[in-house]
Motif scaffolding. Sequence first.
Motif, PDB file in Angstrom:
ATOM      1  N   MET A  78     -36.586  12.593  47.712  1.00  0.00           N
ATOM      2  CA  MET A  78     -36.274  11.166  47.667  1.00  0.00           C
ATOM      3  C   MET A  78     -37.096  10.466  46.584  1.00  0.00           C
ATOM      4  N   SER A  79     -38.354  10.861  46.469  1.00  0.00           N
ATOM      5  CA  SER A  79     -39.225  10.248  45.464  1.00  0.00           C
ATOM      6  C   SER A  79     -38.739  10.544  44.048  1.00  0.00           C
ATOM      7  N   THR A  80     -38.158  11.726  43.845  1.00  0.00           N
ATOM      8  CA  THR A  80     -37.642  12.082  42.526  1.00  0.00           C
ATOM      9  C   THR A  80     -36.368  11.307  42.212  1.00  0.00           C
ATOM     10  N   LEU A  81     -35.514  11.146  43.211  1.00  0.00           N
ATOM     11  CA  LEU A  81     -34.297  10.347  43.013  1.00  0.00           C
ATOM     12  C   LEU A  81     -34.663   8.918  42.630  1.00  0.00           C
ATOM     13  N   ALA A  82     -35.710   8.379  43.260  1.00  0.00           N
ATOM     14  CA  ALA A  82     -36.163   7.023  42.931  1.00  0.00           C
ATOM     15  C   ALA A  82     -36.785   6.978  41.541  1.00  0.00           C
ATOM     16  N   GLU A  83     -37.612   7.958  41.227  1.00  0.00           N
ATOM     17  CA  GLU A  83     -38.263   8.014  39.912  1.00  0.00           C
ATOM     18  C   GLU A  83     -37.226   8.054  38.795  1.00  0.00           C
ATOM     19  N   ASP A  84     -36.130   8.725  39.036  1.00  0.00           N
ATOM     20  CA  ASP A  84     -35.066   8.836  38.041  1.00  0.00           C
ATOM     21  C   ASP A  84     -34.451   7.480  37.712  1.00  0.00           C
ATOM     22  N   LEU A  85     -34.578   6.516  38.628  1.00  0.00           N
ATOM     23  CA  LEU A  85     -33.996   5.187  38.406  1.00  0.00           C
ATOM     24  C   LEU A  85     -34.967   4.215  37.742  1.00  0.00           C
ATOM     25  N   ARG A  86     -36.183   4.619  37.503  1.00  0.00           N
ATOM     26  CA  ARG A  86     -37.168   3.697  36.921  1.00  0.00           C
ATOM     27  C   ARG A  86     -36.791   3.166  35.535  1.00  0.00           C
ATOM     28  N   PRO A  87     -35.980   3.899  34.731  1.00  0.00           N
ATOM     29  CA  PRO A  87     -35.544   3.299  33.459  1.00  0.00           C
ATOM     30  C   PRO A  87     -34.815   1.969  33.628  1.00  0.00           C
ATOM     31  N   TYR A  88     -34.235   1.743  34.813  1.00  0.00           N
ATOM     32  CA  TYR A  88     -33.542   0.474  35.043  1.00  0.00           C
ATOM     33  C   TYR A  88     -34.525  -0.673  35.269  1.00  0.00           C
ATOM     34  N   LEU A  89     -35.813  -0.354  35.316  1.00  0.00           N
ATOM     35  CA  LEU A  89     -36.843  -1.363  35.534  1.00  0.00           C
ATOM     36  C   LEU A  89     -37.755  -1.503  34.325  1.00  0.00           C
ATOM     37  N   ILE A  90     -37.340  -0.933  33.203  1.00  0.00           N
ATOM     38  CA  ILE A  90     -38.185  -0.986  32.009  1.00  0.00           C
ATOM     39  C   ILE A  90     -38.385  -2.431  31.562  1.00  0.00           C
ATOM     40  N   ASN A  91     -39.516  -2.658  30.926  1.00  0.00           N
ATOM     41  CA  ASN A  91     -39.864  -3.994  30.412  1.00  0.00           C
ATOM     42  C   ASN A  91     -39.809  -5.052  31.507  1.00  0.00           C
ATOM     43  N   ASP A  92     -40.211  -4.652  32.728  1.00  0.00           N
ATOM     44  CA  ASP A  92     -40.226  -5.566  33.868  1.00  0.00           C
ATOM     45  C   ASP A  92     -38.856  -6.166  34.157  1.00  0.00           C
ATOM     46  N   THR A  93     -37.799  -5.416  33.885  1.00  0.00           N
ATOM     47  CA  THR A  93     -36.456  -5.874  34.241  1.00  0.00           C
ATOM     48  C   THR A  93     -36.383  -6.051  35.753  1.00  0.00           C
ATOM     49  N   SER A  94     -36.068  -7.249  36.187  1.00  0.00           N
ATOM     50  CA  SER A  94     -36.046  -7.542  37.620  1.00  0.00           C
ATOM     51  C   SER A  94     -34.618  -7.844  38.074  1.00  0.00           C
TER      52      SER A  94
END
Length: 263
Positions: A78-94
């Motif tokens: 589960m942690s890896t699936l979440a980590e894979d989505l972190r590019p969607y939060l780059i540059n503090d994208t909220s």
Amino acid sequence: MAIPQNSNHPSQIGMYASNSASQWGSPSAPKKALLIHGLTACSSSWEGVAQLLVAEGFFVVAPNLLGHAWRRGTDYRMSTLAEDLRPYLINDTSYDVVMGRSLGGTVALSLLPFLPKTKETNVILLDPPLEMEGTIEVDKSQFLTAVANVKTAEELANEHGWSRRDCVLQALGVTMCDSTTIEGIFSHNRPWSFSGLFQDIPPHVKITVLGSDPKAGGICLREHVPCDVERLNFRVLQGVGHCIHYEHPDAIMDAIKLPGAGL
């Protein structure tokens, strides 16, 4: 209409870098939503909900999880699936709204520590599988059968009464998944117990859990969701099955517009 994106280069998909995603609406819209699909589904399965969100002024992004939509992986924790989505939060994208359905809901919970603190975020979880250790082998068997014998849109319509659009997109998602993903998801997440993730809700996050009716196939039970945690609400949708986004999208929109959600 979803705009599929299949590039690793950020310039190809605006501010986002991903192997695979769908987008709806204008990137300049005043509000943003991140939608995370369930096991054997795909980003396009959010079409109906995404259209409703766009009508309310949202720009909507829906990634495809590892192991889905032909994406391949070797680690399905589960942690890896979440980590894979972190590019969607780059540059503090909220995001004003982060929504996860079924497996995607549990992934969304794992993503909470990474959500930028630049604005309040309304997290909506649709019947997430939080505690499944007692039924995990039965559940795995059902999903293995589903990917080995993909039902047609017509069969799904007859079985569930969903719209043709939703049946086509559901069948598409299952077609683009395989047994390797199913085996990985279930074997890499033992014991399957994620209710503890509710204990660390960031102060800028509010969570609404919409549980399906257990009599209609719901898997997120009231006892799986703590009742003494601030900024956490739980509601059971009577008579609604596991696929809330197909069966009762209005309940999702109502949750987004809850008083105090800031939307």
